[in-house]
Structure formats: structure tokens, C-alpha cells
Design a protein around this motif. Structure first.
Motif, PDB file in Angstrom:
ATOM      1  N   PRO A   1       0.821  -1.217   0.000  1.00 10.69           N
ATOM      2  CA  PRO A   1       0.000   0.000   0.000  1.00 10.69           C
ATOM      3  C   PRO A   1       0.855   1.268   0.000  1.00 10.69           C
ATOM      4  O   PRO A   1       0.488   2.265  -0.631  1.00 10.69           O
ATOM      5  CB  PRO A   1      -0.795  -0.096   1.304  1.00 10.69           C
ATOM      6  CG  PRO A   1      -0.598  -1.470   1.806  1.00 10.69           C
ATOM      7  CD  PRO A   1       0.654  -1.985   1.236  1.00 10.69           C
TER       8      PRO A   1
ATOM      9  N   GLY B   1       1.932   2.261  -3.334  1.00  7.42           N
ATOM     10  CA  GLY B   1       0.818   2.547  -4.222  1.00  7.42           C
ATOM     11  C   GLY B   1       0.261   1.366  -4.989  1.00  7.42           C
ATOM     12  O   GLY B   1      -0.494   1.531  -5.934  1.00  7.42           O
ATOM     13  N   ALA B   2       0.637   0.118  -4.612  1.00  6.21           N
ATOM     14  CA  ALA B   2       0.063  -1.052  -5.264  1.00  6.21           C
ATOM     15  C   ALA B   2      -1.233  -1.412  -4.533  1.00  6.21           C
ATOM     16  O   ALA B   2      -1.313  -1.295  -3.319  1.00  6.21           O
ATOM     17  CB  ALA B   2       1.037  -2.216  -5.209  1.00  6.21           C
ATOM     18  N   ASP B   3      -2.236  -1.824  -5.308  1.00  7.88           N
ATOM     19  CA  ASP B   3      -3.525  -2.132  -4.704  1.00  7.88           C
ATOM     20  C   ASP B   3      -3.450  -3.445  -3.924  1.00  7.88           C
ATOM     21  O   ASP B   3      -3.137  -4.490  -4.475  1.00  7.88           O
ATOM     22  CB  ASP B   3      -4.588  -2.232  -5.804  1.00  7.88           C
ATOM     23  CG  ASP B   3      -5.961  -2.448  -5.186  1.00  7.88           C
ATOM     24  OD1 ASP B   3      -6.147  -2.005  -4.033  1.00  7.88           O
ATOM     25  OD2 ASP B   3      -6.821  -3.052  -5.852  1.00  7.88           O
ATOM     26  N   PHE B   4      -3.757  -3.362  -2.625  1.00  6.56           N
ATOM     27  CA  PHE B   4      -3.583  -4.523  -1.753  1.00  6.56           C
ATOM     28  C   PHE B   4      -4.486  -5.676  -2.157  1.00  6.56           C
ATOM     29  O   PHE B   4      -4.040  -6.811  -2.260  1.00  6.56           O
ATOM     30  CB  PHE B   4      -3.853  -4.118  -0.300  1.00  6.56           C
ATOM     31  CG  PHE B   4      -3.655  -5.237   0.665  1.00  6.56           C
ATOM     32  CD1 PHE B   4      -2.378  -5.636   1.027  1.00  6.56           C
ATOM     33  CD2 PHE B   4      -4.746  -5.902   1.200  1.00  6.56           C
ATOM     34  CE1 PHE B   4      -2.194  -6.679   1.909  1.00  6.56           C
ATOM     35  CE2 PHE B   4      -4.560  -6.957   2.082  1.00  6.56           C
ATOM     36  CZ  PHE B   4      -3.285  -7.328   2.443  1.00  6.56           C
ATOM     37  N   THR B   5      -5.773  -5.372  -2.419  1.00  8.11           N
ATOM     38  CA  THR B   5      -6.708  -6.472  -2.710  1.00  8.11           C
ATOM     39  C   THR B   5      -6.357  -7.177  -4.014  1.00  8.11           C
ATOM     40  O   THR B   5      -6.481  -8.393  -4.122  1.00  8.11           O
ATOM     41  CB  THR B   5      -8.154  -5.964  -2.766  1.00  8.11           C
ATOM     42  OG1 THR B   5      -8.180  -4.749  -3.499  1.00  8.11           O
ATOM     43  CG2 THR B   5      -8.705  -5.740  -1.378  1.00  8.11           C
ATOM     44  N   THR B   6      -5.889  -6.398  -5.016  1.00  7.06           N
ATOM     45  CA  THR B   6      -5.484  -7.021  -6.277  1.00  7.06           C
ATOM     46  C   THR B   6      -4.323  -7.977  -6.032  1.00  7.06           C
ATOM     47  O   THR B   6      -4.296  -9.096  -6.567  1.00  7.06           O
ATOM     48  CB  THR B   6      -5.034  -5.955  -7.300  1.00  7.06           C
ATOM     49  OG1 THR B   6      -5.919  -4.857  -7.217  1.00  7.06           O
ATOM     50  CG2 THR B   6      -5.004  -6.506  -8.675  1.00  7.06           C
ATOM     51  N   GLN B   7      -3.383  -7.511  -5.200  1.00  4.77           N
ATOM     52  CA  GLN B   7      -2.237  -8.361  -4.872  1.00  4.77           C
ATOM     53  C   GLN B   7      -2.688  -9.649  -4.220  1.00  4.77           C
ATOM     54  O   GLN B   7      -2.231 -10.739  -4.556  1.00  4.77           O
ATOM     55  CB  GLN B   7      -1.292  -7.612  -3.916  1.00  4.77           C
ATOM     56  CG  GLN B   7      -0.611  -6.421  -4.527  1.00  4.77           C
ATOM     57  CD  GLN B   7       0.120  -6.803  -5.764  1.00  4.77           C
ATOM     58  OE1 GLN B   7       0.884  -7.758  -5.761  1.00  4.77           O
ATOM     59  NE2 GLN B   7      -0.118  -6.089  -6.843  1.00  4.77           N
TER      60      GLN B   7
ATOM     61  N   HIS C   1     -12.563  -5.679  -5.458  1.00  4.72           N
ATOM     62  CA  HIS C   1     -11.478  -6.146  -6.319  1.00  4.72           C
ATOM     63  C   HIS C   1     -11.066  -7.568  -5.988  1.00  4.72           C
ATOM     64  O   HIS C   1     -10.336  -8.198  -6.744  1.00  4.72           O
ATOM     65  CB  HIS C   1     -10.260  -5.226  -6.182  1.00  4.72           C
ATOM     66  CG  HIS C   1     -10.452  -3.905  -6.828  1.00  4.72           C
ATOM     67  ND1 HIS C   1     -10.617  -3.763  -8.188  1.00  4.72           N
ATOM     68  CD2 HIS C   1     -10.541  -2.666  -6.313  1.00  4.72           C
ATOM     69  CE1 HIS C   1     -10.796  -2.495  -8.479  1.00  4.72           C
ATOM     70  NE2 HIS C   1     -10.758  -1.801  -7.341  1.00  4.72           N
TER      71      HIS C   1
ATOM     72  N   THR D   1       5.596  -6.271  -8.530  1.00  5.47           N
ATOM     73  CA  THR D   1       4.839  -5.022  -8.381  1.00  5.47           C
ATOM     74  C   THR D   1       5.484  -4.095  -7.368  1.00  5.47           C
ATOM     75  O   THR D   1       5.705  -2.914  -7.641  1.00  5.47           O
ATOM     76  CB  THR D   1       3.389  -5.292  -7.939  1.00  5.47           C
ATOM     77  OG1 THR D   1       3.323  -6.586  -7.391  1.00  5.47           O
ATOM     78  CG2 THR D   1       2.432  -5.137  -9.073  1.00  5.47           C
TER      79      THR D   1
END
Lengths: 375, 359
Positions: free
Chosen positions: B43, B46-52, B200, B324
Motif C-alpha cells: 500500500p 501505491g500497489a492495490d492490496f486487494t489485487t495483490q 477487487h 509489483t
């Protein structure tokens, strides 16, 4: 033994076939493939001569760990990586020709020694599983190598010429050209007989290395190595530093693999930075085994027979495959299959022989015990 | 007595961390810590946590069965199954034949497993027979049996008389393509079954259930008589022989199970991934599976279902998260290099443990 000469003669012939089944198989494959492939003898001899100069030194370095009873050294790629790093530096400093080759060889030695000691220490912790461990070490160090060459070269380790670097500014390109160094060792004093070029100087270097091995076997260290290879416990009782001897064997193998790789790459004329070393271990081991060596026994004779047979197969297989099936890929895949198959067969035969020997010793002990009891 | 007293004293002297490191293994601790670090960093950069998380769970569902295939052979003392490609090839034969015979949709997946089974049993039987002849040298030979079979099948993929236009090269009309799309066949058949979508986050319930069923069956099997016998053969062959267990047959059974699971595993992988990969692709599939189970806490002769689940999650987590997070943080894609170092380093660590694997 002399009492039944007929029987021993018969069984020794069968044994001869059994012990040399892999070379015989390859002779047969070559005998079938050569006429079908349609290559001229001159071309074929020339190709084999080139490959002999290119590969023999690398394969010879496998002999040391086998002497020390550590099996086939799949981690010889460590030396190859050391040589590649050294050659990248020499290419960057623009030292070409014979001086470049010598400089690369000298530079590769400390890196090889370092990696060899690392490898030897790990192998000492995995006695009895040396081969699979050395195989994994090769993969592991490949990761470290990529980390060094792909990320450190440029920002951390200065690389002067941007032609060597990837467009993004750091890391080395996929191919490093050694154009100004190409075959300078092979061409010096080369003799042409018809279509065949004989790289005299390279062959002299290889011959010197062979002489060194013959001499080395007779030295104290060489004898120690063979003793360790025979039986570690007995060797330890005899006062030999087993762990140290094993590390020395691996270090020697790695250092010579590094020198061999420089010879190999000067012949090729370029480095595939991320893949040159990957296949080297496999092809060298396969060639050695094709020459009739086994996991616990290898001689100089095996090396040369192996190079000739294995690379003859390597040259003719794609052409033969293309002629027979109309698809050149079949031959390409066949030669990969043959290399892997040979290693598999050799490993299986070695393990089976080991078990049979164990069984025989057990039977003999049983017999001796029974005799003792009956007395 | 004196020895145990000594051990108690040394244990007392150890700090808590050392104890934990010894029990759990230092590399595993580092890897788990690294993954935790990645999850915290994600997070922040800036990477989306749920997508990860979705990616990690997805990849978990693709690979878990392949990792599960390691369990039986480790239990029977055959070591880590580096010969996984042999089972994978059976799975590939099943998948391609199922398409060739004209099955589509969910049926093609079922038929792929059905067709793959006899191949897996046969090749597993032969492989088991071979491994029984070379006890002690299993891992090295397993590696090369895998390699030889892969390179042999490379020729076969070109020569076998496949005709289905979705699979063969368009130009020459023969020889299979290197990658075959599974659209219209068994692409995501398991993943889409009962799929849960929350924002997501999407969870491939079907794939996870399928793995859970297989894992449960494996767990149940290890608690039957045959399963206990298998563990006995692995932990103490002499004891097992003395108590009347047929060692060779038990080992053979474990190899066949492992090979069959690998065949099913690759089919599950394909349905998640959406493509069949042929030729040299099975080559590098053994090492990730081997290192995953080792990261999960297994050793050369001890493995449990929990090891499979933890290991696959950690390993796949690192593989999905590193690119990512690394890219966002320092603009360098070092994920491939990290993957190589982590997976091979883990196997090296397991091989060099003195207490483990020494038989």
C-alpha cells in the motif's frame, strides 16, 4: 583365474560390452547418422576438430572431483560464470587478442577460487548427495550471477563503455561481442590441411593440461584425493584431511573450468551473457559419459573419445532428422534427448553397480561367517 | 541421561529467537518476514492490496496440487520428487487428447483427468520400478528421468498424429503448437465455479475446493493402514521390513500417487492459467514445487499437508508481490532473480541439513 581361461575370456568379453555400452551405442548412432546426413568428410573432420579444441579443456576439469569421489561436478558452471565475468571486464577495458585472453584467465582465477571454496564447503555438508547438491548450487549461483551482471554492473561496478550496457543504463547486454578476440588463440600457428583447420596452440594448451593431470595423479595431493574417493573413513584414519582435500578438488575443478570457458568463448567469439554457462555443465558431463566414463571413474581417454563421439552426434543429428522426417526440429530435440538420456543411463548404471557391489560384499561376509561357524 | 541434561542446558541458554529459528528454520523465517514486509510495503508504494491478494490466492490455486504431489514420495523416503515432469507429461497427454477427441467445456477437464490417469499409472509404475532399483540415489536420477522424458516428448509432440485445428500449427497442419489456448475448453472451469467477488477481491472457490478435496483425501490416506505403512518405510525401512511391510510395493505406490497428482496438478494449473504449454515448458516446473514445499517447513524426508499449504502460499506470494512492489519502489524488476535465489537456496538449505535426509 588362470584355471578357467575359457570362461573368464567369455565373461570378460560380455563385461567389455557391458562396461562400454554407452560408447558402443553412440558409435552405432553415429554410424547410422553420418551417411544419412550427407556431410562431406572434410567438413565433418573440421567441425569435430573445432569442437575438440573448444570443449576438451572444459571436460578435462571434471576429472578432479571424480577422483575425489564427489561424482560429476554439475557445479562446474561456477567456473564458467567466473570466466564470463572476467571476459566482460576485459571487453570493457578493451584488452583484445592474446593479452586479452591471458588477462581474462588471470582475472577469472580469484573469482573461481572464491566460488569453488563456497561450493566445496556446501558439498562437505551434503556428503553422499554431492551430485544433486552441486546441481542445485549451479542454479543458485546463477541467481547470484544474474544479480551481479544484470543489476550491479553499471551502478555499483563501473562499466566504462555504454555499448556493453543495456539501453536502460545498467546491466550487461544479452550478447557481449568478443570480435577482436575471436579465435586469436586458435588462429595463432594454426595449420590448414585441406578443409581442416588444426588449432595447434589450443591443442598444445590442452595437451599441457593432460600432462598436468597425469603428473598430478602421482603427487601427494593426487594420491590423497584418490584415497578420499575410495573411502573417506579410511582416508581420515590415515591422517588425510578429508574435508580440505575435497574442497581442493572442487576449487581445482572450478578454476580449470574457468580457464576452459575462456578458451571456449574465444572460439565462439561472443558471450551470451545469460545463457552461455547454463548448458555447459550438461553438455560436458554428457560428453564425458559418452566417452565411457562413469560417476566414479574417468580418464583422459574418456574425455577425447567422448568429445569426438558426442559432438559427431551433435553435428549430424539435426541434418539426419531433417532428411528422415522433413522437420529439422526433430533432430534438435533428439540431440537434447540423447544428452539427457546418456546422463540418466550412466547414473542408473552407477547406482545399480553400487548396490550390486554392496550385495556381493554382504554375500561374501555371509559365506565367510558360515565357514567360520562350520569349522 | 547426561546427554539430555546437556541438551536441556543448551536449550535454556538459547534466546527465544534462536529457539524459534531452530524449530522453524532460519530461511523460512526470513522468507515469511520478507513476504510480510512486501504486504506492508504494497500500500505504501501505491500497489492495490486487494489485487495483490487476489493474484496470490489465484496463483496458490494453480500450483497447490503440483506441490501436493511431493507429499507421498517424501513420506515413503524416495526424497523430493524432481521427476515431477514425468507426471506433468501424462497430464499434458490427457489434456491434448481430450481436446483432440472433441470434448469441450467442463467435460473436457473431466475427460483430461480420465485420459491422463492410465498414462500416469503406467509411467509412474515404470518410474517407481526404476527408483526401487537405485535406492539412495533417487533425487539425481529423478531429475534426469524428468529431463529425458521431457526432451523425448518434445519429439513426440511433433510426431504424434494430432489433427485438431485448435492445437496444430496452422501452416503445416501437423505438430502441436508450443502454447494452446484453452478458451472454449477447460479454461477456468474450476475457478469460475462458485467464484466469490468482493470489490477487487475475487476468490476462485472451485479451484480451492478441488485442492481441499485432494488434500483431504491425501490426509485421510496417510492415516489408513497403507498410509501408515508408507510413513514407516520412509522413517525407518528396517523397522518397516521387520513388521512385514513390502517396502518395494509401498514405494512404488507412493511414486504412482505422486505421478498421478502431478498429472492432475498440471491440468489444474492449465485451467487457471488458460493455456497448455508444451515442449520445454515442463522442464522448469519441478524446482518451484520442490522449493515451495520446503519453504512450507518440509524436509527431505518429512512433509505434511500444512507444509504444502503454507509453502505454496509463501512461495506464490513472493512471486506475485515482488515484481509489483519492487517496480513501484525502485523501478527495477528484480523478481526473477529473487525467485531463482530464493527457490534454489531453499533446496540447497534442505539438502545440507545434517540431521535431515541422512539415511
Amino acid at each position: 583365474m588362470s584355471m578357467k581361461p575359457k570362461k573368464t575370456g567369455g565373461s570378460s568379453f560380455v563385461e567389455l560390452i557391458q562396461n562400454n555400452s554407452v560408447p558402443i551405442m553412440f558409435i552405432l548412432i553415429c554410424a547410422v547418422c553420418i551417411p544419412v546426413s550427407g556431410f562431406s568428410p572434410g567438413y565433418l573432420v573440421n567441425e569435430i576438430m573445432t569442437r575438440l579444441g573448444r570443449n576438451a579443456f572444459l571436460i578435462l576439469c571434471l576429472i578432479f572431483p571424480i577422483m575425489a569421489g564427489m561424482g560429476l561436478n554439475f557445479a562446474m558452471t561456477l567456473g564458467a560464470m567466473a570466466a564470463e565475468i572476467a571476459l566482460i571486464f576485459t571487453a570493457d577495458w578493451q584488452v583484445w587478442g592474446i593479452p586479452g585472453i591471458v588477462l581474462a584467465m588471470i582475472l577469472s582465477i580469484p573469482i573461481s577460487v572464491l566460488l569453488g571454496v563456497f561450493c566445496g564447503q556446501i558439498l562437505n555438508r551434503a556428503k553422499g548427495k554431492e551430485m544433486i547438491t552441486s546441481y542445485m548450487i549451479a542454479f543458485f549461483v546463477d541467481g547470484l550471477y544474474q544479480l551481479l551482471v544484470l543489476f550491479m554492473m553499471g551502478p555499483v561496478i563501473p562499466i566504462l563503455h555504454s555499448t556493453l550496457k543495456l539501453p536502460r543504463g545498467y546491466g550487461i547486454r544479452n550478447t557481449v561481442s568478443l570480435l577482436h578476440m575471436r579465435q586469436s588463440l586458435d588462429n595463432l600457428g594454426a595449420i590448414h590441411i585441406g578443409a581442416v583447420k588444426i588449432p595447434v596452440l589450443t591443442l598444445v594448451v590442452i595437451a599441457l593440461f593432460c600432462l598436468f593431470i597425469v603428473w598430478f595423479r602421482k603427487t601427494k595431493l593426487g594420491q590423497d584425493m584418490r584415497a578420499v574417493g575410495q573411502n573417506m573413513d579410511v582416508a581420515r584414519d590415515a591422517g588425510i584431511k578429508v574435508e580440505r582435500t575435497r574442497i581442493v578438488a572442487i576449487v581445482m575443478s572450478t578454476v580449470f573450468a574457468g580457464l576452459g570457458m575462456v578458451i571456449y568463448l574465444q572460439n565462439m567469439g561472443n558471450i551470451s551473457t545469460y545463457s552461455s554457462h547454463k548448458q555447459i555443465g550438461m553438455f560436458c558431463i554428457a560428453a564425458l559419459l559418452v566417452g565411457g566414463a562413469s560417476v566414479d571413474k574417468a580418464s583422459i581417454r574418456n574425455v577425447f573419445l567422448g568429445v569426438i563421439l558426442f559432438h559427431t552426434m551433435f553435428i549430424v543429428a539435426p541434418a539426419t532428422g531433417a532428411k528422415v522426417t522433413g522437420d529439422s526440429m526433430i533432430g534438435e530435440y533428439f540431440r537434447v534427448f540423447a544428452s539427457y538420456g546418456v546422463i540418466t543411463i550412466a547414473l542408473v548404471m552407477y547406482e545399480m553397480k553400487k548396490r550390486m557391489a554392496k550385495g556381493k560384499i554382504g554375500q561374501q561376509l555371509q559365506l565367510a561367517q558360515r565357514e567360520e561357524e562350520s569349522q | 541421561m547426561g546427554k539430555t541434561a546437556n541438551e536441556a542446558i543448551t536449550l535454556g541458554n538459547k534466546t527465544k529467537f534462536r529457539e524459534l529459528a531452530d524449530n522453524f528454520g532460519l530461511p523460512r523465517l526470513i522468507i515469511a518476514g520478507f513476504l510480510l514486509f512486501l504486504f506492508i510495503m504494497a500500500p505504501l508504494v501505491g500497489a492495490d492490496f486487494t489485487t495483490q491478494l487476489t493474484n496470490t490466492i489465484n496463483r496458490f490455486s494453480w500450483n497447490a496440487v503440483l506441490v501436493l504431489a511431493m507429499v507421498p514420495m517424501v513420506h515413503s523416503g524416495c526424497g523430493l520428487n524432481f521427476g515431477l515432469p514425468l507426471g506433468i507429461i501424462s497430464g499434458l497427454l490427457g489434456g491434448t487428447m481430450s481436446i483432440q477427441f472433441g470434448f469441450t467445456g467442463g467435460m473436457s477437464f473431466v475427460m483430461a483427468i480420465v485420459i491422463a490417469t492410465p498414462f500416469a499409472l503406467l509411467s509412474g509404475g515404470g518410474y517407481g520400478w526404476l527408483l526401487n532399483r537405485i535406492k539412495g540415489g533417487e533425487m539425481m536420477i529423478a531429475t534426469y528421468v524428468g529431463f529425458s522424458s521431457v526432451s523425448f516428448m518434445c519429439m513426440m509432440w511433433l510426431l504424434l498424429p494430432y489433427t485438431s485445428p485448435t492445437m496444430v500449427w496452422g501452416l503445416s497442419g501437423k505438430g502441436l503448437r508450443t502454447t494452446i489456448s484453452l478458451e472454449g475448453f477447460y479454461d477456468k472451469v474450476l475457478a469460475n465455479f462458485l467464484q466469490i467477488n468482493i470489490g477487487h477481491l475475487s476468490i476462485p472457490t472451485g479451484s480451492l475446493l478441488f485442492f481441499a478435496v485432494l488434500a483431504f483425501l491425501m490426509w485421510a490416506f496417510l492415516h489408513t493402514k497403507a498410509g501408515t505403512a508408507m510413513t514407516a518405510v520412509g522413517s525407518n525401512p528396517f523397522f518397516a521390513k521387520a513388521s512385514g511391510i513390502n517396502i518395494d510395493r509401498t514405494r512404488m505406490l507412493s511414486v504412482i500417487m505422486s505421478t498421478w497428482l502431478a498429472a492432475v496438478g498440471i491440468l489444474v494449473y492449465q485451467q487457471g492459467f488458460g493455456f497448455i504449454q508444451l515442449y520445454m515448458a515442463p522442464f522448469n516446473m519441478a524446482i518451484p514445487a520442490v522449493s515451495a514445499i520446503l519453504i512450507g517447513g518440509a524436509s527431505v524426508n518429512k512433509a505434511s499437508i500444512a507444509n504444502v499449504i503454507i509453502g505454496t502460499f509463501l512461495f506464490q506470494g513472493i512471486i506475485t508481490m515482488t515484481p509489483t512492489v519492487m517496480n513501484a519502489a525502485i523501478h527495477m524488476d528484480m523478481s526473477e532473480v529473487i525467485r531463482i535465489i530464493v527457490s534454489n537456496g531453499m533446496i540447497l538449505y534442505a539438502l545440507t541439513r545434517k540431521t535431515e535426509g541422512a539415511k
